[in-house]
Design an enzyme around this catalytic site. Sequence first.
Site, PDB file in Angstrom:
ATOM      1  N   HIS A 269      16.924  36.767  43.225  1.00 14.44           N
ATOM      2  CA  HIS A 269      17.169  35.844  42.118  1.00 14.44           C
ATOM      3  C   HIS A 269      18.012  36.476  41.010  1.00 14.44           C
ATOM      4  CE1 HIS A 269      16.752  32.104  40.226  1.00 14.44           C
ATOM      5  NE2 HIS A 269      15.482  31.851  40.495  1.00 14.44           N
ATOM      6  N   ARG A 270      18.210  37.784  41.030  1.00 14.17           N
ATOM      7  CA  ARG A 270      19.050  38.420  40.027  1.00 14.17           C
ATOM      8  C   ARG A 270      20.519  38.043  40.208  1.00 14.17           C
ATOM      9  NH1 ARG A 270      17.624  44.586  40.934  1.00 14.17           N
ATOM     10  NH2 ARG A 270      18.054  43.841  43.058  1.00 14.17           N
TER      11      ARG A 270
END
Length: 410
Positions: free
Chosen positions: A383-384
């Site tokens: 998700h980064r």
Amino acid sequence: MAKKVIMPKLGLTMEEGVINKWLVKEGDRVEKGDPLFEVATDKVNMEVEAPASGVVLKILYPEGSTVPITQTVAYIGEEGEVIPSEEEAVPEAVAEAPEKESQEEVREEAPAEPKGAFTVETKSGERIKVSPLAKRLAMEHGIDLTMVVGTGPGGRIIKRDIEKFIAEQKLKPREAASGPGVSKTVPLTRMRKIIAQRMLQSVQSKPHFFLTREVRADELVALRERLLPLVEKRTGYRVSYTDILIKIVARVLEEFPEVNAYFLDEEIQFNEQINIGIAVALDEGLVVPVLRDANRKSIASIVEETNRLVQKAREGKLLPEDLEGGTFTISNLGMFGVDSFTAIINPPQSAILACGAIRKKPYFDGKEIIAAHLWNLTLSCDHRIIDGATAAKFMSALVSFIEDPLNLIL
């Protein structure tokens, strides 16, 4: 003059290797190119060949030893040739303790206990005599000192006792010390340790999220049926669903570079190449050989290369370069009857696609219930780098190609 056998550098990131097994013993005659020992790196197991013909004069490290790259591990020369005493000494990389301690450790019959020896108190209150070098080696390998028999002065545990214990544990499983219902414990192999470290690192450092889509795969099944005789005639191999999926995924990754990227040192590295890793299950663990530039290859070329890589993996002949540079991974457990699952991202990659089995089931197409081939696909994302909307669009593009795979050649 005797020829040194060194621990080779088998990959760009390799700093040390573990001698899994010696394939020769001192006194054996070998020819240049003969396998001498098996080494485990952080990526692969490989055999190291003799750099020259001759007799194995001296083996400096026992099985289970961790050796830095370029360190001498053995000598090959003419029968009867003498190695200078300084060459026979324990290498500095192993004997990090003071010189006096090393001399005392090999002096088994010394009447007085050397200054370097001391005791360790176990959880049960037992005090064990152990030298500093032996204690450090035991800590590095996670060895319970109560399981080791000391052969030094006064029963003290010395370095060679730890090395002998390591070698013995590689030959047989350990009996469990305690625990209800436990019959035995087995030491972790080098590969299993690396898998454990990397998967733990991935889960701890990468905020995973998952998207699952059920895909109607009738057209994909039909395409494979048409390709089977054509590809087999050209390559000698049968095309699999994974082969076709590699081509589809590579095509979609061209449109979504962030899914093909790395998160490194607070920066996003966008990769020019699209290199697809293929998860291959072996008895000793999981390896992920890499198919490079998958977006530029035909399906026939993909079939040839994936079969070559899988065969090398099963024969234990993968090279470090076969495992490096992957930018996305596909893991297919459909052949084991698994319907769906979530996979852990393979660092430093940012996504992995998990594939279940294609099954024929009742399906409502909006008008009527029909029999259709359905396929569950789950995308794991970091998700980064990858947002939910981006991942959803990636999956939608993937699904469109699976439902109409002829778009691959249009």
